[in-house]
Design an enzyme around this catalytic site. Structure first.
Site, PDB file in Angstrom:
ATOM      1  N   ALA A   8       1.319  37.130 -11.332  1.00  0.00           N
ATOM      2  CA  ALA A   8       2.674  36.574 -11.369  1.00  0.00           C
ATOM      3  C   ALA A   8       3.186  36.159  -9.999  1.00  0.00           C
ATOM      4  O   ALA A   8       4.142  35.407  -9.888  1.00  0.00           O
ATOM      5  CB  ALA A   8       3.631  37.596 -11.977  1.00  0.00           C
ATOM      6  N   LYS A   9       2.565  36.700  -8.942  1.00  0.00           N
ATOM      7  CA  LYS A   9       2.932  36.376  -7.556  1.00  0.00           C
ATOM      8  C   LYS A   9       4.440  36.476  -7.331  1.00  0.00           C
ATOM      9  O   LYS A   9       5.069  35.580  -6.792  1.00  0.00           O
ATOM     10  CB  LYS A   9       2.394  34.998  -7.156  1.00  0.00           C
ATOM     11  CG  LYS A   9       0.868  34.936  -7.231  1.00  0.00           C
ATOM     12  CD  LYS A   9       0.327  33.573  -6.847  1.00  0.00           C
ATOM     13  CE  LYS A   9      -1.191  33.566  -6.914  1.00  0.00           C
ATOM     14  NZ  LYS A   9      -1.712  33.630  -8.301  1.00  0.00           N
ATOM     15  N   ARG A  10       5.005  37.597  -7.743  1.00  0.00           N
ATOM     16  CA  ARG A  10       6.424  37.839  -7.543  1.00  0.00           C
ATOM     17  C   ARG A  10       6.663  38.315  -6.110  1.00  0.00           C
ATOM     18  O   ARG A  10       5.733  38.536  -5.346  1.00  0.00           O
ATOM     19  CB  ARG A  10       6.934  38.863  -8.554  1.00  0.00           C
ATOM     20  CG  ARG A  10       6.848  38.425 -10.016  1.00  0.00           C
ATOM     21  CD  ARG A  10       7.617  37.140 -10.271  1.00  0.00           C
ATOM     22  NE  ARG A  10       7.861  36.915 -11.693  1.00  0.00           N
ATOM     23  CZ  ARG A  10       7.258  36.007 -12.440  1.00  0.00           C
ATOM     24  NH1 ARG A  10       6.324  35.243 -11.907  1.00  0.00           N
ATOM     25  NH2 ARG A  10       7.566  35.848 -13.712  1.00  0.00           N
TER      26      ARG A  10
END
Length: 271
Positions: free
Chosen positions: A92-94
């Site tokens: 998700a590369k949050r």
């Protein structure tokens, strides 16, 4: 899932394979489009055919978000279907200010029950720490990627002459440990993997880029493996799109089996 369990699964299967579920409606076999949930029907078949060889599955969240509410439903059904002894990664590369990261962490760790999530480190400790507060959950921090724009920032020298990715590795290890913190390290440059391993000797690396992107599994193992294996090597397109026909599941199984056999050899050679 804790580190001991993850390593035990790697030993049991003689594999450190992560299958990326980058499921695209435009690429799945056309006969599945008649299904009520084509995305889940595709993922279910991929999981059924590859679970013998995989120690992790990594849905790329963008492919599901792009479909709106239906996509989120497909994602949850997929997550529920994955065997419980297989590590799950929300790609998700949050990474946002603390209170926002806390809610992202609750979404992916409490509501959806992923084992881990990829996180961008650019906003610093307060954007990462909320994810590290959950027991037996993992942050997979972007360290040194292999995309074309990675050189824009990641290798720039900071004060003291250290490249930025080294600063990320050194500083982030004060926030977490090798029991809850992994790093994303691209597969397309063996020497760079060795450099990252020098600064993070005991951590697991999630390594994309093997297969369709041209990374060498032999080099990844040679330069990246440690005493606990320390690697989850991802293949997405090379497995899930091995065929666009009715035999797509069997074709995915054949590709996953090939990678597992090579991984078994490399575990014996370098492990």
């Amino acid at each position: 899932m804790d580190k001991k369990t993850l390593f035990g699964n790697i030993q049991q299967k003689s594999s450190f394979l992560c299958v990326g579920l980058d499921t695209d409606l435009a690429k799945i076999p056309s006969h599945l489009l008649k299904e009520q949930d084509p995305i889940f029907a595709f993922n279910r078949e991929i999981i059924d055919k590859t679970a013998d060889f995989a120690v992790a599955y990594k849905p790329n969240i963008a492919f599901y978000e792009a479909l709106g509410p239906k996509g989120w439903e497909s994602l949850q059904k997929t997550l529920d279907y994955i065997p419980k002894d297989i590590f799950t990664i929300a790609d998700a590369k949050r990474g946002d200010i603390g209170n926002t990261s806390k809610l992202y962490a609750k979404a992916f760790f409490e509501q959806m029950d992923f084992d881990s999530i990829t996180v961008a480190p650019y906003m610093g400790q307060d954007s990462v720490s909320p994810f590290l507060e959950f027991e037996d959950k993992w942050v997979i921090l972007l360290a040194l990627t292999s995309n074309g724009g990675s050189s824009d920032f990641q290798v720039l020298e900071t004060e003291g002459g250290k490249p930025l990715f080294q600063q990320v590795l050194e500083k982030s290890q004060r926030w977490g440990s090798d029991d809850n913190l992994m790093y994303v390290v691209g597969a397309t440059n063996g020497a760079k993997i060795a450099e990252v391993r020098k600064y993070a000797p005991d951590h697991f690396f999630l390594v994309p880029g093997v297969g369709a992107q041209g990374g060498s599994l032999e080099e990844v193992a040679k330069y990246g493996m440690n005493s606990n294996c320390g690697l989850l090597v991802n293949s997405s397109r090379g497995i899930i799109y091995a065929s666009d026909g009715a035999d797509f599941g069997d074709a995915a199984r054949a590709e996953a089996s090939k990678l597992q056999q090579e991984m078994a050899r490399l575990l014996e050679k370098y492990g």
